[in-house]
Write a protein that holds these residues in place. Structure first.
Motif, short mmCIF file in Angstrom:
data_model
loop_
_atom_site.label_atom_id
_atom_site.label_comp_id
_atom_site.label_asym_id
_atom_site.label_seq_id
_atom_site.Cartn_x
_atom_site.Cartn_y
_atom_site.Cartn_z
N ALA A 39 0.83 -1.21 0.00
CA ALA A 39 0.00 0.00 0.00
C ALA A 39 0.86 1.26 0.00
O ALA A 39 0.56 2.23 -0.72
N ILE A 40 1.93 1.26 0.78
CA ILE A 40 2.79 2.45 0.85
C ILE A 40 3.66 2.58 -0.40
O ILE A 40 3.83 3.68 -0.94
N ILE A 41 4.18 1.45 -0.88
CA ILE A 41 5.00 1.47 -2.10
C ILE A 41 4.20 1.96 -3.30
O ILE A 41 4.73 2.59 -4.22
N ALA A 42 2.88 1.72 -3.28
CA ALA A 42 2.03 2.21 -4.38
C ALA A 42 2.15 3.71 -4.51
O ALA A 42 2.11 4.25 -5.63
N TYR A 43 2.34 4.41 -3.38
CA TYR A 43 2.51 5.86 -3.42
C TYR A 43 3.97 6.25 -3.65
O TYR A 43 4.27 7.01 -4.57
N ASN B 101 -3.77 -1.09 -5.23
CA ASN B 101 -3.17 -0.02 -4.42
C ASN B 101 -2.74 1.15 -5.30
O ASN B 101 -2.95 2.32 -4.93
N THR B 102 -2.14 0.85 -6.45
CA THR B 102 -1.65 1.92 -7.32
C THR B 102 -2.80 2.70 -7.92
O THR B 102 -2.74 3.94 -8.04
N ALA B 103 -3.88 2.01 -8.30
CA ALA B 103 -5.05 2.70 -8.85
C ALA B 103 -5.66 3.64 -7.81
O ALA B 103 -6.09 4.75 -8.13
N LEU C 14 -3.44 6.61 -7.59
CA LEU C 14 -3.57 7.40 -8.81
C LEU C 14 -4.86 8.20 -8.83
O LEU C 14 -4.88 9.36 -9.28
N GLU C 15 -5.95 7.62 -8.32
CA GLU C 15 -7.22 8.35 -8.26
C GLU C 15 -7.11 9.60 -7.37
O GLU C 15 -7.63 10.67 -7.71
N THR C 16 -6.44 9.46 -6.24
CA THR C 16 -6.23 10.62 -5.36
C THR C 16 -5.38 11.68 -6.07
O THR C 16 -5.67 12.88 -6.01
N TYR C 17 -4.34 11.23 -6.76
CA TYR C 17 -3.46 12.14 -7.49
C TYR C 17 -4.23 12.88 -8.59
O TYR C 17 -4.08 14.10 -8.76
N ILE C 18 -5.05 12.14 -9.33
CA ILE C 18 -5.85 12.76 -10.39
C ILE C 18 -6.79 13.82 -9.82
O ILE C 18 -6.95 14.91 -10.39
N ALA C 19 -7.40 13.52 -8.67
CA ALA C 19 -8.30 14.48 -8.04
C ALA C 19 -7.55 15.74 -7.63
O ALA C 19 -8.06 16.87 -7.79
#
Length: 281
Positions: A180-184, A237-239, A242-247
């Motif tokens: 989960a953390i590595i995804a970020y 986790n990456t999706a 990515l959704e938070t980043y897109i927002a």
């Protein structure tokens, strides 16, 4: 009896690990790679004491066996060779995604074998044996991911290894937390860098490209095959990341289009504060 460390895969990460482990527990270092030329070069240069395309021999001889190959290859290697492992051997990997791999390999492990996951937070944009270096892991972060087949002794061995290769920031985490953390901290960073390079403006010659461009896009110089595997393995986790980043990008876009100086400044300030907090704590 002399301690033996086997490294499966002598690319950038595996060969660099072998170089960094020379002298560890006064061990004999064995290497295996599918490329016979890489094996000859690694043995001839003293990267390992012995190297061969015969991966089965590493299973038979190693007290510590470390997989430095794509995660998709590890389950099949275990299916074919698990019975060859020495009682009391420790298996490990340096893969960037842990939980999906461990769910698959846990049923394949013999009873008298321990497994401990490693993730040294280091690397280069260019992979391959020819880019290996002794100090690749020096001053790096290092994550240890125990699983059900991890003994206290194997965790201690992982800590010793991390210290020996020069890692300075050690973390022990369950596989799910790691992923989960590595995804970020890793997966999203590579996605963002590639995204910045998908549509370069016409005329973006080197004269226009200073430190900001180099820093933000460094990891876009990517091994597409390896990273497609990593991103798919950690896709949920990456999706989410990515959704938070897109927002957040959409909010910045709206502030720019709306000439909203206060909102834009607030996001820039919060981002800078968060960066300073992560980097310097």
């Amino acid at each position: 009896m002399k301690y033996t460390v086997g490294i499966v895969g002598l690319g950038l990460m595996g060969a660099s690990l072998a170089l960094a482990l020379r002298g560890f527990k006064d061990c004999t270092l064995l290497g295996a790679d599918k490329d016979e030329l890489v094996c000859r070069r690694a043995q001839g240069a003293g990267v390992v004491h012995e190297a061969s395309t015969d991966i089965a021999s590493l299973f038979e001889r190693s007290d510590l066996l470390i997989f430095c190959v794509y995660a998709r290859h590890i389950p099949n290697l275990l299916r074919e060779n698990a019975k060859r492992l020495k009682p009391g051997a420790v298996l490990s990997d340096i893969c960037g995604v842990k939980e999906p791999l461990y769910r698959e390999i846990l049923p394949l492990l013999p009873a008298q074998v321990s497994y401990i996951g490693l993730h040294p937070m280091a690397g280069k944009e260019r992979d391959g044996y020819e880019n290996a270096e002794t100090g690749l892991y020096r001053n790096s972060g290092f994550i240890i991911t125990p699983m059900e087949k991890s003994t206290p002794e194997s965790v201690d061995l992982a800590k010793q290894l991390a210290g020996y290769i020069g890692a300075t920031r050690l973390q022990i985490a369950p596989p799910a937390e790691h992923d989960a953390i590595i995804a970020y901290t890793s997966d999203l960073m590579h996605v963002a860098a590639v995204g910045l390079c998908l549509h370069a403006p016409a005329g973006a010659e080197p004269a226009y490209c200073a430190g900001a461009f180099r820093d933000c896009t460094r990891v876009a110089n990517i091994n597409a095959d390896a990273w497609a595997d990593l991103l798919i393995d950690n896709r949920h986790n990456t999706a989410d990341a990515l959704e938070t980043y897109i927002a957040d990008l959409q909010a910045m876009h709206d502030a720019l289009r709306g000439d909203n100086h206060a909102a834009l400044r607030d996001m820039l300030q919060r981002g800078g504060d968060n960066k300073r907090g992560m980097l310097y704590r």
